[in-house]
Design a protein around this motif. Sequence first.
Motif, PDB file in Angstrom:
ATOM      1  N   MET A   1      86.879   6.052  27.534  1.00  0.00           N
ATOM      2  CA  MET A   1      86.077   6.430  28.681  1.00  0.00           C
ATOM      3  C   MET A   1      85.496   7.823  28.628  1.00  0.00           C
ATOM      4  SD  MET A   1      84.371   4.973  31.192  1.00  0.00           S
ATOM      5  CE  MET A   1      84.231   4.933  32.672  1.00  0.00           C
ATOM      6  N   ALA A   2      86.564   8.702  28.032  1.00  0.00           N
ATOM      7  CA  ALA A   2      86.465  10.187  28.029  1.00  0.00           C
ATOM      8  C   ALA A   2      85.398  10.334  26.934  1.00  0.00           C
ATOM      9  CB  ALA A   2      87.678  10.806  27.790  1.00  0.00           C
ATOM     10  N   THR A   3      85.441   9.520  25.775  1.00  0.00           N
ATOM     11  CA  THR A   3      84.193   9.686  24.858  1.00  0.00           C
ATOM     12  C   THR A   3      82.831   9.461  25.265  1.00  0.00           C
ATOM     13  OG1 THR A   3      85.962   8.704  23.003  1.00  0.00           O
ATOM     14  CG2 THR A   3      83.695   8.888  22.531  1.00  0.00           C
ATOM     15  N   ILE A   4      82.882   8.473  26.163  1.00  0.00           N
ATOM     16  CA  ILE A   4      81.345   8.478  26.845  1.00  0.00           C
ATOM     17  C   ILE A   4      81.093   9.575  27.605  1.00  0.00           C
ATOM     18  CG2 ILE A   4      80.106   7.100  28.543  1.00  0.00           C
ATOM     19  CD1 ILE A   4      81.911   4.733  27.672  1.00  0.00           C
ATOM     20  N   PHE A   5      81.855  10.199  28.437  1.00  0.00           N
ATOM     21  CA  PHE A   5      81.543  11.455  29.154  1.00  0.00           C
ATOM     22  C   PHE A   5      81.144  12.389  28.070  1.00  0.00           C
ATOM     23  CE2 PHE A   5      83.868   9.395  32.580  1.00  0.00           C
ATOM     24  CZ  PHE A   5      82.956   9.398  33.597  1.00  0.00           C
ATOM     25  N   LEU A   6      81.907  12.625  26.969  1.00  0.00           N
ATOM     26  CA  LEU A   6      81.731  13.606  26.107  1.00  0.00           C
ATOM     27  C   LEU A   6      80.307  13.436  25.471  1.00  0.00           C
ATOM     28  CD1 LEU A   6      82.676  16.074  24.319  1.00  0.00           C
ATOM     29  CD2 LEU A   6      83.854  14.156  22.716  1.00  0.00           C
ATOM     30  N   ALA A   7      80.059  12.260  25.186  1.00  0.00           N
ATOM     31  CA  ALA A   7      78.844  12.112  24.496  1.00  0.00           C
ATOM     32  C   ALA A   7      77.632  12.349  25.385  1.00  0.00           C
ATOM     33  CB  ALA A   7      78.806  10.452  24.179  1.00  0.00           C
ATOM     34  N   PHE A   8      77.553  11.924  26.717  1.00  0.00           N
ATOM     35  CA  PHE A   8      76.423  12.156  27.814  1.00  0.00           C
ATOM     36  C   PHE A   8      76.429  13.765  27.896  1.00  0.00           C
ATOM     37  CE2 PHE A   8      76.904   7.740  29.391  1.00  0.00           C
ATOM     38  CZ  PHE A   8      75.630   7.454  28.950  1.00  0.00           C
ATOM     39  N   GLY A   9      77.808  14.292  28.018  1.00  0.00           N
ATOM     40  CA  GLY A   9      77.701  15.788  28.405  1.00  0.00           C
ATOM     41  C   GLY A   9      77.056  16.619  27.061  1.00  0.00           C
ATOM     42  N   LEU A  10      77.353  15.872  25.737  1.00  0.00           N
ATOM     43  CA  LEU A  10      76.684  16.598  24.919  1.00  0.00           C
ATOM     44  C   LEU A  10      75.235  16.496  24.865  1.00  0.00           C
ATOM     45  CD1 LEU A  10      79.123  15.921  21.980  1.00  0.00           C
ATOM     46  CD2 LEU A  10      78.574  18.096  22.774  1.00  0.00           C
ATOM     47  N   VAL A  11      74.844  15.324  25.143  1.00  0.00           N
ATOM     48  CA  VAL A  11      73.424  14.975  25.285  1.00  0.00           C
ATOM     49  C   VAL A  11      72.728  15.828  26.178  1.00  0.00           C
ATOM     50  CG1 VAL A  11      71.549  13.302  26.024  1.00  0.00           C
ATOM     51  CG2 VAL A  11      73.331  12.578  24.266  1.00  0.00           C
ATOM     52  N   LEU A  12      73.137  16.029  27.446  1.00  0.00           N
ATOM     53  CA  LEU A  12      72.768  16.846  28.724  1.00  0.00           C
ATOM     54  C   LEU A  12      72.726  18.251  27.971  1.00  0.00           C
ATOM     55  CD1 LEU A  12      74.535  15.178  31.673  1.00  0.00           C
ATOM     56  CD2 LEU A  12      71.914  15.079  30.999  1.00  0.00           C
ATOM     57  N   ILE A  13      73.697  18.885  27.224  1.00  0.00           N
ATOM     58  CA  ILE A  13      73.566  20.113  26.597  1.00  0.00           C
ATOM     59  C   ILE A  13      72.281  20.485  25.925  1.00  0.00           C
ATOM     60  CG2 ILE A  13      74.696  21.995  25.345  1.00  0.00           C
ATOM     61  CD1 ILE A  13      77.420  20.812  26.577  1.00  0.00           C
ATOM     62  N   VAL A  14      72.166  19.573  24.983  1.00  0.00           N
ATOM     63  CA  VAL A  14      71.145  19.482  24.041  1.00  0.00           C
ATOM     64  C   VAL A  14      69.575  19.572  24.789  1.00  0.00           C
ATOM     65  CG1 VAL A  14      69.786  18.641  22.038  1.00  0.00           C
ATOM     66  CG2 VAL A  14      72.445  18.774  22.019  1.00  0.00           C
ATOM     67  N   GLU A  15      69.624  18.671  25.683  1.00  0.00           N
ATOM     68  CA  GLU A  15      68.483  18.205  26.422  1.00  0.00           C
ATOM     69  C   GLU A  15      68.149  19.978  27.391  1.00  0.00           C
ATOM     70  OE1 GLU A  15      65.989  16.016  26.980  1.00  0.00           O
ATOM     71  OE2 GLU A  15      66.967  14.709  25.391  1.00  0.00           O
ATOM     72  N   GLY A  16      69.098  20.267  27.847  1.00  0.00           N
ATOM     73  CA  GLY A  16      68.977  21.703  28.675  1.00  0.00           C
ATOM     74  C   GLY A  16      68.686  22.800  28.000  1.00  0.00           C
ATOM     75  N   LEU A  17      69.113  22.802  26.711  1.00  0.00           N
ATOM     76  CA  LEU A  17      68.827  24.044  25.687  1.00  0.00           C
ATOM     77  C   LEU A  17      67.400  23.737  25.338  1.00  0.00           C
ATOM     78  CD1 LEU A  17      71.927  24.154  23.345  1.00  0.00           C
ATOM     79  CD2 LEU A  17      71.149  25.812  24.938  1.00  0.00           C
ATOM     80  N   ALA A  18      67.037  22.708  25.168  1.00  0.00           N
ATOM     81  CA  ALA A  18      65.604  22.447  24.857  1.00  0.00           C
ATOM     82  C   ALA A  18      64.583  22.957  25.851  1.00  0.00           C
ATOM     83  CB  ALA A  18      65.258  20.998  24.438  1.00  0.00           C
ATOM     84  N   TYR A  19      64.942  22.584  27.322  1.00  0.00           N
ATOM     85  CA  TYR A  19      64.075  22.881  28.344  1.00  0.00           C
ATOM     86  C   TYR A  19      64.219  24.283  28.727  1.00  0.00           C
ATOM     87  CZ  TYR A  19      62.882  18.211  29.370  1.00  0.00           C
ATOM     88  OH  TYR A  19      62.386  16.879  29.193  1.00  0.00           O
ATOM     89  N   ALA A  20      65.398  24.846  28.443  1.00  0.00           N
ATOM     90  CA  ALA A  20      65.880  26.416  28.731  1.00  0.00           C
ATOM     91  C   ALA A  20      65.016  27.380  27.844  1.00  0.00           C
ATOM     92  CB  ALA A  20      67.065  26.622  29.031  1.00  0.00           C
ATOM     93  N   LEU A  21      65.368  26.936  26.552  1.00  0.00           N
ATOM     94  CA  LEU A  21      64.870  27.861  25.428  1.00  0.00           C
ATOM     95  C   LEU A  21      63.279  27.783  24.873  1.00  0.00           C
ATOM     96  CD1 LEU A  21      67.976  27.851  22.982  1.00  0.00           C
ATOM     97  CD2 LEU A  21      67.391  29.478  24.955  1.00  0.00           C
TER      98      LEU A  21
END
Length: 64
Positions: A1-21
């Motif tokens: 279950m922790a791996t799923i949260f890790l994966a979603f967290g990484l996706v959100l970081i990458v998506e957020g970076l694209a929108y922020a930068l």
Amino acid sequence: MATIFLAFGLVLIVEGLAYALAPSLVERMLEVLRSLPESARRQVGLITIVIGVILLWIAHQLGV
């Protein structure tokens, strides 16, 4: 279950970076996607899924 949260967290970081930068780049990319026919967008999605599965398989083989 922790791996799923890790994966979603990484996706959100990458998506957020694209929108922020590079918000203007995101807008241009969305315009290009809108101009593509539905079949082409579907192919892009399927190719993305295949690449993701390959990356997961490689990570699994490396013991991650």
